[in-house]
Design a protein around this motif. Structure first.
Motif, PDB file in Angstrom:
ATOM      1  N   ALA A 109       0.830  -1.211   0.000  1.00 42.07           N
ATOM      2  CA  ALA A 109       0.000   0.000   0.000  1.00 42.07           C
ATOM      3  C   ALA A 109       0.866   1.264   0.000  1.00 42.07           C
ATOM      4  N   LEU A 168      -7.539  -0.517  -1.667  1.00 46.34           N
ATOM      5  CA  LEU A 168      -6.566  -1.498  -2.139  1.00 46.34           C
ATOM      6  C   LEU A 168      -6.781  -2.790  -1.362  1.00 46.34           C
ATOM      7  N   LYS A 191      -7.416  -2.957  -6.919  1.00 46.76           N
ATOM      8  CA  LYS A 191      -7.756  -1.591  -6.526  1.00 46.76           C
ATOM      9  C   LYS A 191      -9.088  -1.183  -7.136  1.00 46.76           C
ATOM     10  N   GLU A 214     -11.433   2.059  -7.889  1.00 41.08           N
ATOM     11  CA  GLU A 214     -11.338   3.517  -7.987  1.00 41.08           C
ATOM     12  C   GLU A 214     -12.683   4.179  -8.273  1.00 41.08           C
ATOM     13  N   TRP A 242       0.318   1.992 -12.953  1.00 37.63           N
ATOM     14  CA  TRP A 242      -0.063   0.685 -12.407  1.00 37.63           C
ATOM     15  C   TRP A 242       0.897  -0.410 -12.864  1.00 37.63           C
TER      16      TRP A 242
END
Length: 350
Positions: free
Chosen positions: A95, A112, A134, A136, A196
């Motif tokens: 994280a 996350l 993840k 978003e 990413w």
């Protein structure tokens, strides 16, 4: 290719909130893994995490330009595989690493999830796996409920389990090469999404049959579409015919052989020599190797089908799709109208 049913026992799950430091958003790490007591929730989470990967046959691996051991996510995963007692501590490290690489102004903060699966099957091999996911984007849901013998409607904010934004599955196999890794990025857009795969995970495609097939398909398409017309007078119909032959070769053969492909698809000795020369140019430009022989990956061919477009676009009036015999179409010029035309020959109309 993987399936949800091949993943067993979501044994450990830690959830953290990773914001965007450039937007003054915080990193909030949980103190302990989530206790998974409800079987329904476990199954919903399993679907949310794994379902997006079911059509993926492409594998990556962790790497570092200097030394694989310097890849941080690789190290955190390795420590968990070595000792599951390290799971939550390393999930916090993951994280923190993501937070450090989430500074682009367009990167959204989100939850996350770090998950540990005791067993999954990948290419016939039973292995442990780690998931890094993840979320978003959030959706609004209507809630219909009964109150005082009448139905009421309300709404709530939540996560759509059919829309995982970003995900990574790390399989505990081939550690010496950077593990076997599957990745999705459903909202990848330009610069802000590079973080990413490139910055956070630091992965590259594995040199396997999928990657080799994908490279070869693109190389053949570029040769037929770009290189051949610059060296020979070749009609668009002949180009489409060669693209169709190339597509048929990759669909019907189990193994790619350079000489066999060149002879079967191109035939002409000069074109074959030009093709082999172009292969060397393509490898130099892409800095990737295409072997003379390799097993053809059917999933890669299926994904690349759009490369072999068998359509002629004539002004804005007509599209002609060519799927078969090249001899059934002829090109000509009409002096009366001063326009070109195609004559199509067929036996039956449906």
């Amino acid at each position: 290719m993987i399936h949800v049913s091949e993943f067993k026992d979501l044994e450990l799950l830690s959830i953290h909130k990773v914001g965007n430091p450039s937007q003054e958003e915080a990193l909030i790490c949980s103190q302990a893994p989530l206790e998974l007591q409800d079987e329904t929730i476990s199954q919903l989470l399993l679907t949310y995490f794994i379902q997006p990967f079911t059509n993926s046959a492409e594998y990556f691996r962790f790497f570092h330009e200097a030394d694989l051991q310097l890849n941080e996510i690789f190290q955190y995963c390795r420590r968990i595989f070595e000792n599951r007692d390290n799971f939550h501590e390393q999930s916090v490290n993951i994280a923190k690493h993501l937070y450090k690489h989430s500074t682009h102004p367009k990167i959204k903060g989100g939850e996350l999830y770090i998950a540990y699966f005791s067993k999954c099957q990948v290419d016939g091999e039973d292995v442990e796996a780690l998931g890094i996911f993840k979320s978003e984007t959030r959706d609004t849901y209507l809630k219909v409920f009964l109150a005082n013998e009448s139905y009421q409607v309300n709404y709530d904010d939540g996560i759509n389990i059919n829309k995982l934004d970003k995900g990574c599955l790390v399989y505990n196999t081939e550690e010496e090469n950077g593990y076997k890794v599957s990745v999705i990025d459903s909202i990848s857009k330009q610069n802000e999404a590079v973080y990413w795969k490139d910055s956070f995970l630091q992965i590259q495609r594995r040199d396997d049959s999928y990657h080799q097939t994908e490279l070869a398909v693109n190389m053949c398409k570029q040769f037929i579409h770009d290189k051949l017309p610059s060296e020979y007078e070749i009609s668009r119909v002949d180009q489409v015919d060669l693209l169709n032959k190339s597509a048929a070769y990759f669909k019907e053969k189990e193994q790619f052989q350079l000489d066999d492909f060149a002879q079967e698809v191109l035939g002409n000795p000069e074109a074959i020599a030009s093709f082999k020369e172009y292969r060397d140019h393509f490898q130099h430009e892409s800095q990737q190797q295409i072997p003379d022989e390799f097993d053809i990956s059917s999933p890669a061919v299926k994904k690349q089908q759009k490369v072999f477009k068998s359509v002629l676009k004539l002004d804005r009036n007509f599209h002609i799709y060519i799927h078969g015999d090249r001899e059934m179409i002829e090109r000509g010029f009409d002096e009366a109208t001063n326009m070109s035309y195609y004559k199509l020959l067929f036996e039956n109309e449906t």
